[in-house]
Motif scaffolding. Sequence first.
Motif, mmCIF file in Angstrom:
data_model
loop_
_atom_site.group_PDB
_atom_site.id
_atom_site.type_symbol
_atom_site.label_atom_id
_atom_site.label_comp_id
_atom_site.label_asym_id
_atom_site.label_seq_id
_atom_site.Cartn_x
_atom_site.Cartn_y
_atom_site.Cartn_z
ATOM 1 N N PRO A 197 41.375 36.855 43.566
ATOM 2 C CA PRO A 197 40.887 36.771 42.726
ATOM 3 C C PRO A 197 41.260 37.916 41.500
ATOM 4 N N LEU A 198 41.820 39.419 42.296
ATOM 5 C CA LEU A 198 42.813 39.511 41.358
ATOM 6 C C LEU A 198 43.198 39.614 40.249
ATOM 7 N N THR A 199 44.245 38.933 40.263
ATOM 8 C CA THR A 199 45.066 37.764 39.980
ATOM 9 C C THR A 199 44.704 36.939 38.288
ATOM 10 N N ILE A 200 44.887 37.875 37.573
ATOM 11 C CA ILE A 200 44.104 37.522 36.736
ATOM 12 C C ILE A 200 45.399 36.409 34.729
ATOM 13 N N LEU A 201 45.365 35.463 34.432
ATOM 14 C CA LEU A 201 45.713 35.321 33.357
ATOM 15 C C LEU A 201 45.098 36.616 31.408
ATOM 16 N N ALA A 202 45.255 36.882 31.406
ATOM 17 C CA ALA A 202 45.232 38.023 30.169
ATOM 18 C C ALA A 202 45.106 37.160 29.309
ATOM 19 N N THR A 203 44.573 37.007 28.011
ATOM 20 C CA THR A 203 44.342 37.314 26.290
ATOM 21 C C THR A 203 44.895 38.554 25.791
ATOM 22 N N GLY A 204 43.501 39.101 26.454
ATOM 23 C CA GLY A 204 43.726 40.091 25.112
ATOM 24 C C GLY A 204 44.067 41.722 26.077
ATOM 25 N N LEU A 205 43.408 42.542 25.462
ATOM 26 C CA LEU A 205 43.775 44.232 25.236
ATOM 27 C C LEU A 205 42.232 45.023 24.718
ATOM 28 N N TYR A 206 41.582 45.781 25.331
ATOM 29 C CA TYR A 206 40.898 46.490 24.828
ATOM 30 C C TYR A 206 39.734 45.633 23.970
ATOM 31 N N SER A 207 39.509 45.144 22.781
ATOM 32 C CA SER A 207 38.783 44.300 22.123
ATOM 33 C C SER A 207 38.979 43.942 21.246
ATOM 34 N N ASP A 208 41.382 43.550 21.135
ATOM 35 C CA ASP A 208 41.961 42.990 20.581
ATOM 36 C C ASP A 208 42.449 41.713 21.520
ATOM 37 N N LEU A 240 50.310 54.124 45.743
ATOM 38 C CA LEU A 240 49.340 53.919 46.698
ATOM 39 C C LEU A 240 49.793 51.980 47.405
ATOM 40 N N MET A 241 49.602 51.808 47.967
ATOM 41 C CA MET A 241 50.363 50.608 48.789
ATOM 42 C C MET A 241 49.622 49.650 48.202
ATOM 43 N N PHE A 242 50.082 49.287 47.848
ATOM 44 C CA PHE A 242 49.809 47.950 46.960
ATOM 45 C C PHE A 242 49.366 48.178 45.596
ATOM 46 N N ASN A 243 49.325 49.828 44.814
ATOM 47 C CA ASN A 243 49.216 50.237 43.395
ATOM 48 C C ASN A 243 47.624 50.231 44.042
ATOM 49 N N ASP A 259 43.110 47.428 50.599
ATOM 50 C CA ASP A 259 41.935 46.442 50.705
ATOM 51 C C ASP A 259 41.377 45.657 50.574
ATOM 52 N N GLN A 260 41.951 44.902 48.987
ATOM 53 C CA GLN A 260 41.310 43.768 49.111
ATOM 54 C C GLN A 260 43.645 42.197 48.931
ATOM 55 N N VAL A 261 43.703 43.489 49.347
ATOM 56 C CA VAL A 261 44.626 41.911 48.906
ATOM 57 C C VAL A 261 46.443 42.517 50.568
ATOM 58 N N ALA A 262 45.143 43.367 51.625
ATOM 59 C CA ALA A 262 47.223 43.307 52.218
ATOM 60 C C ALA A 262 47.085 42.429 53.396
ATOM 61 N N SER A 263 45.510 42.022 53.676
ATOM 62 C CA SER A 263 45.394 40.602 54.136
ATOM 63 C C SER A 263 46.315 39.129 53.765
ATOM 64 N N LEU A 264 47.234 39.362 52.934
ATOM 65 C CA LEU A 264 47.415 38.535 52.639
ATOM 66 C C LEU A 264 48.355 38.685 52.987
ATOM 67 N N TYR A 265 49.460 39.473 53.429
ATOM 68 C CA TYR A 265 50.522 39.532 54.338
ATOM 69 C C TYR A 265 50.520 39.990 55.490
ATOM 70 N N ALA A 266 49.858 40.035 55.857
ATOM 71 C CA ALA A 266 48.957 39.829 57.523
ATOM 72 C C ALA A 266 50.055 39.552 58.893
ATOM 73 N N GLY A 267 50.976 40.530 59.367
ATOM 74 C CA GLY A 267 51.884 39.881 60.123
ATOM 75 C C GLY A 267 53.416 39.612 59.452
ATOM 76 N N MET A 268 53.300 40.497 58.298
ATOM 77 C CA MET A 268 55.013 40.338 57.373
ATOM 78 C C MET A 268 55.645 41.214 57.474
ATOM 79 N N ASP A 269 56.736 41.494 57.203
ATOM 80 C CA ASP A 269 57.282 42.862 57.911
ATOM 81 C C ASP A 269 57.497 42.815 56.283
ATOM 82 N N LEU A 270 57.046 43.839 55.783
ATOM 83 C CA LEU A 270 57.078 43.924 54.489
ATOM 84 C C LEU A 270 58.714 44.803 53.799
#
Lengths: 267, 206
Positions: free
Chosen positions: A151-162, A245-248, A252-263
Motif C-alpha cells: 500500500p505504500l507504493t504509489i504512482l504519482a501524478t501530482g505534487l502539492y496541488s499541481d 532510518l532503516m527502510f527510511n 514497521d510497514q515493510v520490514a516483513s517483506l524481507y524477512a529471512g533475507m540477508d540484506l
Amino acid sequence: AVAMQGKASKFSTDQDPNTFEEITNYNNFYEFGTGKEDPARHAAAMTTDPWSVEIGGLVDRPGAYGVEDLAPDAALEERIYRLRCVEAWSMVIPWIGVPLASVLDKVGVQPSAKFVAFETLYRPDEMNGQKYPILDWPYREGLRIDEAMHPLTILATGLYSDPLPNQNGAPIRLVVPWKYGFKSIKSIVKITLTDTQPVATWQAMQPSEYGFYANVNPQVNHPRWSQGTERRIGAGLFGGRQETLMFNGYADQVASLYAGMDLMKNY
Amino acid sequence: MTRKLNDALRRLPVWALWLAGLVPLSLLVWDIFAGGLGIDPVRDIEHRLGRTALYFLIASLAVTPLLRITGISLMRFRRALGLLCFTYAGLHVLAWLSMDMGFLWAQMGRDIVKRPYLLFGMGAFVMLAALALTSNNLSIRRLGGAGWRRLHRLVYVAAPLVTLHWIWALKTFPVTPGFWLLVILTLLGLRLAIPRPLRRARPMRA
C-alpha cells in the motif's frame, strides 16, 4: 493547469514538507542532464500530453492506458513521504497519486507474475541528456510483485496541488518511499509484468554499488560513501545531519517483506 | 614582446594577485548573504571553494611550463598562487567539517579511511598543507634548495589526487574533472619533456 486534490492518507508523515521550489529545482533526472538544476532548466521540452502507458506481459488486460485511466481524479490520495536519495540527502514531499496496486488490479495480474518492470520515456529530441551515453537508455527499474502491491507504493501524478511538474517525472511516476530515490522511476511509458527479475539501470551499470532492492539501509554503505546519516535539503547552512532510518523510517510497514533475507547481500 | 610583458609583470605587486585571488571568495560570501545560492547552499559552498582551489593549483602548476615554453615569467607570483589554492582548500575542508558533516567527528574519521574520494581529498589536503607551511624563505633556507624542491614535487601527487577526489564523489564519470586531470597530466608531462635550462635560451643546432 487545473488544481489537483487528493484524499488525506494515514500513510502520510507529519514532518514538514519541503517547499515546492525546493522539490522542483533540485532533481536527479539524468535524461535532462546530470546537474541538479538541469531538469528544471530543460524538462519543459518534454511533451506529456498526449501520453500513454503500455501495460503488458503477464496481465489479463494488456494495452495502452491513459494517465486518467490509471489515476482517475476520484481515486487520488495525498501521500506526504520522506524521500532519501542514495547520495545521502533527503526531502519530504507531498505527492498526489494512486496506489500502484489499484493499477495492477485494473489490468489483472496473472498468478505467474513475480516482478514488475518499468520503463521511462526515450525521446532524445526532447530529452537532451539521452543524446549522451550517461546511462544505458531508456531508464529501467523493477520491483518484486509484493513490493509493487504494497500500500505504500504509489504512482504519482501530482505534487502539492499541481499536476506533476516535468522535472519531477510528469505525467506519471513511481514512488517507493522506503527505497533510494533512483528506484522511483519517472515519466513511465511501459509497465511489464514478468516472472524473471527485470533489469534495473543503475544495478546493471554498477552492480557493486547499486542493488536490485536498493532499500534505504544505514548499515549497508555505498562503497564510496556512508549511508549512516543524511542531510535534509532546506535545513539551512548549519542544519547538520540526521540519522538515516532503516527502510527510511517505514520499517514497521515493510520490514516483513524481507524477512529471512540477508540484506547485506540483497542490498 | 616577451621582455615587455615580463617588465610589466615585474612592476605588478604580489598583493594585487592576492586581491584578485580573493574575488571568488567575496562573490561566494555575497551570494550566501544575498541568497544567490541554489536549493542546497551547503553543496554550492563546498563545490565552489573546492573548484576554486583546484583552479589556483593548476595555475601554480602552469607557471614553470609557461616560462619554459614562452619565456613569460610568473615566477614571482607562484607562491601566492599556491597559498591561494591552500586558502580555498582549507575553507573547502572547513565547510565540509561544519556545514556538511555537522562536526560528526567519529563518522568523519571512519569515512576518511574508508571512502576513496575522502581519502584522495584528505591525502591531497595534507600534502598541500605541508607545501603551504614551507612556502616561505625561512623554510627554503632550512631545507636547502634541493630538499625544498624535492618536497614541493609532492604537488604532482596532490594535484591528480584532487581530481580523483572529485571524480570519485560522483555517480557517473564526469567530464569536467576528467578534463582537469588531463590538463594536470599534460602540465606534468611538459615539465618532464622540457628540462631545464630553458631550451629556447640555447642557440638552435643545425
